[in-house]
Design a protein around this motif. Structure first.
Motif, PDB file in Angstrom:
ATOM      1  N   THR A 196       0.924  -1.363   0.050  1.00  0.00           N
ATOM      2  CA  THR A 196      -0.245  -0.040  -0.157  1.00  0.00           C
ATOM      3  C   THR A 196       0.802   1.131   0.025  1.00  0.00           C
ATOM      4  O   THR A 196       0.484   2.215  -0.690  1.00  0.00           O
ATOM      5  CB  THR A 196      -0.829   0.030   1.289  1.00  0.00           C
ATOM      6  OG1 THR A 196      -1.623  -1.271   1.160  1.00  0.00           O
ATOM      7  CG2 THR A 196      -1.896   1.270   1.007  1.00  0.00           C
ATOM      8  N   ALA A 197       1.944   0.999   0.848  1.00  0.00           N
ATOM      9  CA  ALA A 197       2.805   2.453   0.827  1.00  0.00           C
ATOM     10  C   ALA A 197       3.485   2.631  -0.563  1.00  0.00           C
ATOM     11  O   ALA A 197       3.611   3.764  -0.917  1.00  0.00           O
ATOM     12  CB  ALA A 197       3.725   2.309   1.852  1.00  0.00           C
ATOM     13  N   LEU A 198       4.024   1.233  -1.221  1.00  0.00           N
ATOM     14  CA  LEU A 198       4.678   1.740  -2.361  1.00  0.00           C
ATOM     15  C   LEU A 198       3.474   2.277  -3.369  1.00  0.00           C
ATOM     16  O   LEU A 198       4.054   2.773  -4.494  1.00  0.00           O
ATOM     17  CB  LEU A 198       5.243   0.356  -2.760  1.00  0.00           C
ATOM     18  CG  LEU A 198       6.511  -0.079  -2.044  1.00  0.00           C
ATOM     19  CD1 LEU A 198       6.745  -1.308  -2.205  1.00  0.00           C
ATOM     20  CD2 LEU A 198       7.695   1.031  -2.256  1.00  0.00           C
ATOM     21  N   TRP A 199       2.444   1.953  -3.353  1.00  0.00           N
ATOM     22  CA  TRP A 199       1.416   2.245  -4.175  1.00  0.00           C
ATOM     23  C   TRP A 199       1.104   3.871  -4.348  1.00  0.00           C
ATOM     24  O   TRP A 199       0.849   4.374  -5.406  1.00  0.00           O
ATOM     25  CB  TRP A 199       0.123   1.573  -4.107  1.00  0.00           C
ATOM     26  CG  TRP A 199      -1.131   1.934  -4.721  1.00  0.00           C
ATOM     27  CD1 TRP A 199      -1.905   3.141  -4.608  1.00  0.00           C
ATOM     28  CD2 TRP A 199      -1.336   1.537  -6.255  1.00  0.00           C
ATOM     29  NE1 TRP A 199      -2.750   3.094  -5.859  1.00  0.00           N
ATOM     30  CE2 TRP A 199      -2.324   2.241  -6.774  1.00  0.00           C
ATOM     31  CE3 TRP A 199      -0.752   0.442  -7.049  1.00  0.00           C
ATOM     32  CZ2 TRP A 199      -2.928   1.896  -8.039  1.00  0.00           C
ATOM     33  CZ3 TRP A 199      -1.165   0.160  -8.260  1.00  0.00           C
ATOM     34  CH2 TRP A 199      -2.332   0.888  -8.741  1.00  0.00           C
ATOM     35  N   ALA A 201      14.745   3.251  -6.211  1.00  0.00           N
ATOM     36  CA  ALA A 201      14.000   2.578  -7.256  1.00  0.00           C
ATOM     37  C   ALA A 201      14.216   1.032  -7.224  1.00  0.00           C
ATOM     38  O   ALA A 201      13.110   0.345  -7.406  1.00  0.00           O
ATOM     39  CB  ALA A 201      14.060   3.279  -8.653  1.00  0.00           C
ATOM     40  N   MET A 202      15.367   0.870  -7.276  1.00  0.00           N
ATOM     41  CA  MET A 202      15.753  -0.871  -7.376  1.00  0.00           C
ATOM     42  C   MET A 202      15.170  -1.495  -6.289  1.00  0.00           C
ATOM     43  O   MET A 202      14.556  -2.630  -6.146  1.00  0.00           O
ATOM     44  CB  MET A 202      17.201  -1.095  -7.628  1.00  0.00           C
ATOM     45  CG  MET A 202      17.626  -2.588  -7.899  1.00  0.00           C
ATOM     46  SD  MET A 202      16.640  -3.305  -9.191  1.00  0.00           S
ATOM     47  CE  MET A 202      17.223  -2.582 -10.716  1.00  0.00           C
ATOM     48  N   THR A 203      15.387  -0.864  -4.801  1.00  0.00           N
ATOM     49  CA  THR A 203      14.871  -1.278  -3.640  1.00  0.00           C
ATOM     50  C   THR A 203      13.329  -1.513  -3.660  1.00  0.00           C
ATOM     51  O   THR A 203      12.739  -2.418  -3.225  1.00  0.00           O
ATOM     52  CB  THR A 203      15.547  -0.757  -2.538  1.00  0.00           C
ATOM     53  OG1 THR A 203      16.949  -0.263  -2.633  1.00  0.00           O
ATOM     54  CG2 THR A 203      15.087  -1.343  -1.183  1.00  0.00           C
ATOM     55  N   ALA A 204      12.840  -0.424  -4.011  1.00  0.00           N
ATOM     56  CA  ALA A 204      11.569  -0.413  -4.025  1.00  0.00           C
ATOM     57  C   ALA A 204      10.626  -1.295  -5.063  1.00  0.00           C
ATOM     58  O   ALA A 204       9.886  -2.170  -4.672  1.00  0.00           O
ATOM     59  CB  ALA A 204      10.853   0.734  -4.423  1.00  0.00           C
ATOM     60  N   LEU A 205      11.339  -1.771  -6.213  1.00  0.00           N
ATOM     61  CA  LEU A 205      10.972  -2.747  -7.157  1.00  0.00           C
ATOM     62  C   LEU A 205      11.169  -4.249  -6.305  1.00  0.00           C
ATOM     63  O   LEU A 205      10.346  -5.147  -6.606  1.00  0.00           O
ATOM     64  CB  LEU A 205      11.992  -2.821  -8.455  1.00  0.00           C
ATOM     65  CG  LEU A 205      11.528  -3.503  -9.381  1.00  0.00           C
ATOM     66  CD1 LEU A 205      10.208  -3.559  -9.986  1.00  0.00           C
ATOM     67  CD2 LEU A 205      12.677  -3.401 -10.595  1.00  0.00           C
ATOM     68  N   LEU A 206      12.207  -4.569  -5.839  1.00  0.00           N
ATOM     69  CA  LEU A 206      12.377  -5.669  -5.033  1.00  0.00           C
ATOM     70  C   LEU A 206      11.414  -5.950  -4.215  1.00  0.00           C
ATOM     71  O   LEU A 206      10.826  -7.025  -4.000  1.00  0.00           O
ATOM     72  CB  LEU A 206      13.963  -5.878  -4.606  1.00  0.00           C
ATOM     73  CG  LEU A 206      15.043  -6.093  -5.658  1.00  0.00           C
ATOM     74  CD1 LEU A 206      16.408  -5.612  -4.823  1.00  0.00           C
ATOM     75  CD2 LEU A 206      14.886  -6.983  -6.510  1.00  0.00           C
ATOM     76  N   VAL A 207      11.228  -4.787  -3.065  1.00  0.00           N
ATOM     77  CA  VAL A 207      10.075  -4.968  -2.102  1.00  0.00           C
ATOM     78  C   VAL A 207       8.846  -5.286  -2.820  1.00  0.00           C
ATOM     79  O   VAL A 207       8.014  -6.096  -2.304  1.00  0.00           O
ATOM     80  CB  VAL A 207      10.242  -3.688  -1.243  1.00  0.00           C
ATOM     81  CG1 VAL A 207       8.736  -3.949  -0.309  1.00  0.00           C
ATOM     82  CG2 VAL A 207      11.609  -3.643  -0.399  1.00  0.00           C
ATOM     83  N   ARG A 208       8.590  -4.433  -3.680  1.00  0.00           N
ATOM     84  CA  ARG A 208       7.169  -4.591  -4.428  1.00  0.00           C
ATOM     85  C   ARG A 208       7.023  -6.054  -5.079  1.00  0.00           C
ATOM     86  O   ARG A 208       5.952  -6.938  -4.861  1.00  0.00           O
ATOM     87  CB  ARG A 208       7.088  -3.680  -5.442  1.00  0.00           C
ATOM     88  CG  ARG A 208       5.771  -3.629  -6.294  1.00  0.00           C
ATOM     89  CD  ARG A 208       5.417  -2.809  -7.242  1.00  0.00           C
ATOM     90  NE  ARG A 208       5.184  -1.333  -6.266  1.00  0.00           N
ATOM     91  CZ  ARG A 208       5.184  -0.098  -6.846  1.00  0.00           C
ATOM     92  NH1 ARG A 208       5.329  -0.259  -8.149  1.00  0.00           N
ATOM     93  NH2 ARG A 208       4.978   0.754  -6.042  1.00  0.00           N
ATOM     94  N   ALA A 209       8.112  -6.658  -5.785  1.00  0.00           N
ATOM     95  CA  ALA A 209       8.116  -7.850  -6.122  1.00  0.00           C
ATOM     96  C   ALA A 209       7.955  -8.945  -5.256  1.00  0.00           C
ATOM     97  O   ALA A 209       7.194  -9.914  -5.389  1.00  0.00           O
ATOM     98  CB  ALA A 209       9.404  -8.469  -7.051  1.00  0.00           C
ATOM     99  N   TRP A 210       8.855  -8.826  -4.190  1.00  0.00           N
ATOM    100  CA  TRP A 210       8.674  -9.963  -3.237  1.00  0.00           C
ATOM    101  C   TRP A 210       7.235  -9.798  -2.306  1.00  0.00           C
ATOM    102  O   TRP A 210       6.685 -10.793  -2.154  1.00  0.00           O
ATOM    103  CB  TRP A 210       9.679  -9.470  -2.107  1.00  0.00           C
ATOM    104  CG  TRP A 210       9.319 -10.266  -0.644  1.00  0.00           C
ATOM    105  CD1 TRP A 210       8.648  -9.562   0.375  1.00  0.00           C
ATOM    106  CD2 TRP A 210       9.437 -11.518  -0.393  1.00  0.00           C
ATOM    107  NE1 TRP A 210       8.799 -10.349   1.517  1.00  0.00           N
ATOM    108  CE2 TRP A 210       9.276 -11.673   0.918  1.00  0.00           C
ATOM    109  CE3 TRP A 210       9.996 -12.665  -0.905  1.00  0.00           C
ATOM    110  CZ2 TRP A 210       9.228 -12.898   1.654  1.00  0.00           C
ATOM    111  CZ3 TRP A 210      10.205 -13.884  -0.332  1.00  0.00           C
ATOM    112  CH2 TRP A 210       9.514 -14.128   0.958  1.00  0.00           C
ATOM    113  N   GLY A 211       6.576  -8.569  -2.245  1.00  0.00           N
ATOM    114  CA  GLY A 211       5.287  -8.608  -1.553  1.00  0.00           C
ATOM    115  C   GLY A 211       4.077  -9.126  -2.371  1.00  0.00           C
ATOM    116  O   GLY A 211       3.424  -9.717  -1.864  1.00  0.00           O
TER     117      GLY A 211
END
Length: 422
Positions: free
Chosen positions: A169-172, A193-203
């Motif tokens: 939700t936060a990343l959205w 950006a890369m960290t956010a992408l990895l967190v989103r993919a994991w989530g």
């Protein structure tokens, strides 16, 4: 609750968890610790008089996460047959335990920007964020297991379900830079950006797993949760020590404000001058100080997040530099930003400058002390991607007279150092 109990709690000690859960002063101690964590996050990042809401941010965030987490776990426990307890009192206990994780956020207060370059500082801050996040989730799993009398294997998917949903939700809602595969985003923003992408993919990948596990345990587990916190907490005089400790922690972080906040105030004034008076006003204010008078990690205007300032914004600032007296360090800031952007935006920006903005840039750079260096880097990066160099452009396709003169100016500047150092 003793001071020792706070540190034992952070290590997941069962007795410390129950001692804090049954202490009437735990909410007060927790609130002081959350406030100290807010100072640790922001004492050297913003001017707090202008943005006092940042001190309330951790409180709001804790409510937005702890409420759905508590309701999810309490609802699961009741579904599995736990005897009802007063929800308001139970949530107060749970919130106090959640707030007691605040000392972990003191790790955010390490001022990496003061002794590392920007990219390394961003990297270290992201690692600290990862460490604190994992530690906090593991600790909350332990807390849920202890106070609800659940097995750890049941508590893990319950906590992770809410943590996963909260992160997605936060990343959205939070604006983040797009990972630039061909350049265009600074290395610092690329790391974020890369960290956010990895967190989103994991989530996204793990969320169905937690949902399935929660449903499976709700349907198949025969264990009945039991609220472990005494109904009538015993008054504890030892709680005074914990309150004093939390108050001293708050004062310790506050004691740094006289060092860092004047820097933030000057940075805020420059940003305000840029908004109200444009580049000329901002440059005049900056030139009245030394670089060390501003925060180490501060990025002077113009700036954008996510993304980079437009070319016109960059040129407006460079023109102001060319037209008015300024300190050498101020020109160094903008020259370095110009050169660095050429290096990480090598796919598009050099060609854009030489093809679309050559005339305007050629009118600026000869008047800057570091203009020749900026042109040489522009020429080098134009060749790096396989585009034509300045000389090749002069010898190639037909050019308008104004653009030909601009490229001649670049060519002359590019060889200035060679001529001065035969």
């Amino acid at each position: 609750m003793s001071i020792r109990a706070i540190f034992e709690y952070l290590m997941g000690d069962r007795r410390a968890i129950l001692a804090i859960a049954s202490d009437r002063k735990a909410l007060v101690v927790g609130a002081l610790l959350v406030l100290s964590a807010a100072l640790a996050r922001n004492y050297d990042r913003v001017w707090l008089i202008h943005e006092p809401w940042r001190l309330l941010g951790p409180f709001v965030a804790s409510l937005l996460i702890s409420v759905p987490l508590f309701l999810t776990i309490y609802g699961f426990a009741r579904l599995k047959g736990m005897e009802p307890v007063g929800m308001v009192r139970a949530y107060g206990t749970f919130l106090a335990l959640y707030w007691m994780t605040a000392p972990l956020a003191w790790l955010y207060g390490v001022p990496y920007e003061r002794f590392l370059d920007p990219l390394d500082a961003v990297s270290k801050n992201l690692w600290m964020l990862a460490l604190v996040s994992v530690w906090r989730v593991a600790l909350m799993v332990r807390v849920v297991s202890v106070i609800f009398g659940m097995k750890v294997r049941v508590a893990i998917p319950l906590v992770m379900l809410v943590a996963d949903a909260a992160a997605l939700t936060a990343l959205w809602f939070i604006p983040l830079p797009v990972v630039g595969m061909m350049g265009g985003v600074s290395p610092e923003q690329s790391a974020v950006a890369m960290t956010a992408l990895l967190v989103r993919a994991w989530g996204i990948l793990s969320l169905p797993v937690w949902i399935i596990l929660v449903i499976w345990f709700a349907s198949n587990s025969e264990d009945v949760p039991e609220w472990q916190v005494p109904a009538e907490p015993e008054p504890r005089s030892a709680g005074r020590g914990a309150i004093v400790f939390a108050g001293l922690a708050l004062l310790a972080w506050a004691s740094l404000l006289p060092i860092t906040q004047p820097e933030q105030l000057r940075a805020h004034r420059v940003d305000l001058a840029y908004v109200e008076g444009g580049p000329t006003a901002a440059l005049a204010l900056m030139s009245g100080h030394d670089r060390r008078d501003f925060p180490p990690g501060w990025v002077a205007p113009p700036r954008r997040f996510p993304g980079e300032p437009t070319t016109d914004e960059v040129f407006d600032m460079l023109e102001a530099l060319a037209e008015q007296p300024h300190s050498d360090w101020v020109e160094d800031v903008y020259a370095d930003r110009f050169i660095n952007r050429l290096r990480y935006d090598w796919f598009e920006w050099p060609a854009e400058l030489l093809d679309q903005h050559a005339e305007r840039l050629a009118a600026i750079l000869p008047r800057l002390r570091r203009g020749p260096e900026m042109v040489r880097e522009l020429d080098r990066m134009a060749r790096e991607w396989g585009n034509q160099s300045i000389e090749q452009r002069l010898e190639g396709e037909p050019l308008s007279e104004s653009r030909r003169e601009a490229l001649k100016t670049f060519n002359r500047l590019a060889h200035t150092e060679d001529e001065s150092n035969p």
